[in-house]
Motif scaffolding. Structure first.
Motif, short mmCIF file in Angstrom:
data_model
loop_
_atom_site.label_atom_id
_atom_site.label_comp_id
_atom_site.label_asym_id
_atom_site.label_seq_id
_atom_site.Cartn_x
_atom_site.Cartn_y
_atom_site.Cartn_z
N GLY A 13 -10.13 -3.43 7.91
CA GLY A 13 -8.71 -3.37 8.60
C GLY A 13 -7.46 -3.29 8.85
N GLY A 14 -6.88 -3.95 7.04
CA GLY A 14 -5.72 -4.79 7.13
C GLY A 14 -5.29 -3.48 6.14
N VAL A 15 -6.23 -2.93 6.01
CA VAL A 15 -5.57 -2.09 4.56
C VAL A 15 -3.96 -1.46 5.42
N ALA A 16 -3.88 0.16 6.20
CA ALA A 16 -2.81 -0.19 6.84
C ALA A 16 -1.09 -0.90 7.05
N GLN A 17 -1.46 -2.33 7.36
CA GLN A 17 -0.46 -3.30 7.55
C GLN A 17 -0.19 -3.53 6.31
N LEU A 18 -1.09 -3.34 5.84
CA LEU A 18 -0.55 -4.04 4.29
C LEU A 18 0.33 -2.62 3.58
N ILE A 19 -0.22 -1.76 2.77
CA ILE A 19 0.38 -0.97 2.78
C ILE A 19 1.64 -0.13 3.15
N ALA A 20 1.96 -0.54 4.79
CA ALA A 20 2.97 -0.41 5.32
C ALA A 20 4.25 -1.52 4.53
N SER A 21 4.05 -2.69 4.71
CA SER A 21 4.27 -4.29 4.22
C SER A 21 4.88 -4.21 2.66
N TYR A 22 4.03 -4.07 1.78
CA TYR A 22 4.11 -3.11 0.01
C TYR A 22 3.61 -2.13 -0.23
N ILE A 63 -11.30 -13.01 2.11
CA ILE A 63 -10.60 -11.38 1.09
C ILE A 63 -10.22 -12.04 -0.17
N TRP A 64 -10.62 -11.54 -1.03
CA TRP A 64 -10.61 -12.63 -2.93
C TRP A 64 -8.52 -11.44 -3.40
N VAL A 65 -8.05 -12.59 -3.66
CA VAL A 65 -7.10 -12.64 -4.30
C VAL A 65 -6.81 -12.66 -5.33
N ILE A 66 -6.34 -12.36 -6.38
CA ILE A 66 -5.85 -12.35 -8.40
C ILE A 66 -4.95 -12.12 -8.68
N CYS A 67 -4.63 -13.78 -9.21
CA CYS A 67 -3.34 -13.90 -9.25
C CYS A 67 -2.98 -13.67 -10.72
N HIS A 68 -2.71 -13.36 -11.53
CA HIS A 68 -2.45 -13.10 -12.81
C HIS A 68 -0.33 -13.40 -13.43
N LYS A 69 0.35 -13.69 -13.58
CA LYS A 69 1.55 -13.83 -13.71
C LYS A 69 2.66 -13.57 -12.18
N ASN A 70 3.01 -12.48 -12.25
CA ASN A 70 3.22 -12.15 -10.72
C ASN A 70 2.80 -10.80 -10.19
N GLN A 71 1.59 -10.76 -10.65
CA GLN A 71 1.43 -9.62 -9.63
C GLN A 71 0.01 -10.49 -9.11
N ALA A 72 -0.18 -9.47 -8.46
CA ALA A 72 -1.77 -9.98 -7.73
C ALA A 72 -3.19 -8.36 -7.08
N VAL A 73 -4.06 -8.58 -7.37
CA VAL A 73 -4.65 -7.37 -6.68
C VAL A 73 -5.21 -7.73 -5.82
N ILE A 74 -5.50 -7.36 -4.36
CA ILE A 74 -6.32 -7.86 -2.91
C ILE A 74 -7.99 -7.11 -3.19
N ILE A 75 -8.78 -7.76 -2.50
CA ILE A 75 -10.07 -6.89 -2.65
C ILE A 75 -10.51 -6.91 -1.17
N ASP A 76 -10.62 -5.86 -0.38
CA ASP A 76 -11.29 -5.82 0.32
C ASP A 76 -10.41 -6.84 1.68
N PRO A 77 -9.32 -5.64 2.84
CA PRO A 77 -8.25 -6.93 3.53
C PRO A 77 -8.87 -6.89 4.46
N GLY A 78 -9.99 -6.91 5.56
CA GLY A 78 -10.32 -6.59 6.68
C GLY A 78 -9.37 -7.02 7.86
N SER A 79 -8.37 -7.72 7.56
CA SER A 79 -7.01 -8.20 7.93
C SER A 79 -5.74 -8.62 7.32
N ALA A 80 -4.70 -8.07 8.23
CA ALA A 80 -3.38 -8.11 7.33
C ALA A 80 -2.75 -9.76 7.24
N ASP A 81 -2.64 -10.12 8.36
CA ASP A 81 -1.89 -11.47 8.94
C ASP A 81 -2.09 -12.04 7.17
#
Length: 261
Positions: free
Chosen positions: A63-72, A17-35
């Motif tokens: 697979g992790g999308v729903a949990q991540l949207i609920a968390s963030y 799962i790729w995460v691109i970070c810059h300053k205080n923000q991040a973009v997540i790509i293809d989260p197959g799992s949330a934990d």
């Protein structure tokens, strides 16, 4: 100066799962799992996820999308309308997403699936392509709901990018793909493939990963990328005594051989 950082989060059996970070923000790509993603942000709590980008609908990418949207709840979801994700902002080929101060250009890269997307962005002067399951290091995706013609067109699109383009695939398949490459590649690439296999084997043994990979590298180790070039396709056809040496036919033959490997 805040630099861009790209993190690979290991998940499931062999996903990244790729995460691109810059300053205080991040973009997540293809989260197959949330934990694993939530754990990452708990440890790196200076970052707030602002977007999730989806390449295709397979569960090991969503697979992790729903949990991540609920968390963030402020995090926006971007996907193709055929990906079947509730609440997603629909994107398709040619769309541009302004995130992290960057332009993420959406490419349709069908083949593995018929609605597969990739996200192309320029960071620090070079292109980075988050390509899901379209291109792997030394290989390409298996065809499910797409077609061979689509996959060939997608790899061909990648193959004309600048040599320093970096590909961020979603799986650690490199060693298995290199084994196939060593059986298929023409003689002039064999030594490089063997050396690269040793290098990546040691890197993984030391706890590292094989990605990202550059287009310059893939042109040496990836027979599917080579098959998109007319002259290299002819050499591959000669080696394997194929009657038809046109690039698409050679590509299709290689994909069928990989299916049976």
């Amino acid at each position: 100066m805040h630099k861009y950082q790209i993190h690979a989060i290991r998940a499931l059996q062999d996903n990244y799962i790729w995460v691109i970070c810059h300053k205080n923000q991040a973009v997540i790509i293809d989260p197959g799992s949330a934990d694993e993603v939530i754990e990452f942000f708990n440890k790196n709590n200076q970052y707030q996820p602002i977007a999730i980008l989806i390449t295709h609908h397979h569960h090991d990418h969503t697979g992790g999308v729903a949990q991540l949207i609920a968390s963030y709840p402020e995090c926006k979801l971007y996907a193709h309308q055929q990906h079947g994700l509730d609440g997603a902002n629909s994107v398709n080929d040619g769309d541009v997403l302004g995130l992290l101060g960057l332009d993420f250009v959406v490419w349709q890269t069908a083949g593995h699936t018929d609605s597969h997307l990739s996200y192309v962005v320029s960071i620090d002067g070079s292109y980075r392509i988050f390509c899901g399951d379209t291109l792997f290091s030394a290989g390409c995706g298996r065809i499910f709901t797409g077609t061979t013609e689509q996959l060939f067109a997608s790899i061909s699109r990648f193959a004309v990018m600048p040599e320093d383009t970096l590909f961020y695939a979603a799986h650690e398949y490199t060693l298995a793909n290199l084994k196939f490459a060593s059986m298929m590649a023409t003689d002039n690439y064999q030594e490089f493939i063997q050396q690269y296999t040793k290098q990546i084997s040691q890197k993984i043994l030391d706890g590292g990963i094989s990605l990202p990979t550059s287009l310059a590298n893939e042109r040496k180790i990836n027979v599917f990328v080579q098959a998109c070039d007319e002259q290299l396709a002819k050499r591959l056809a000669d080696k394997h005594r194929l009657m038809d040496n046109t690039p698409l036919v050679v590509f299709a033959w290689l994909r069928e051989q990989k299916n049976q490997a």
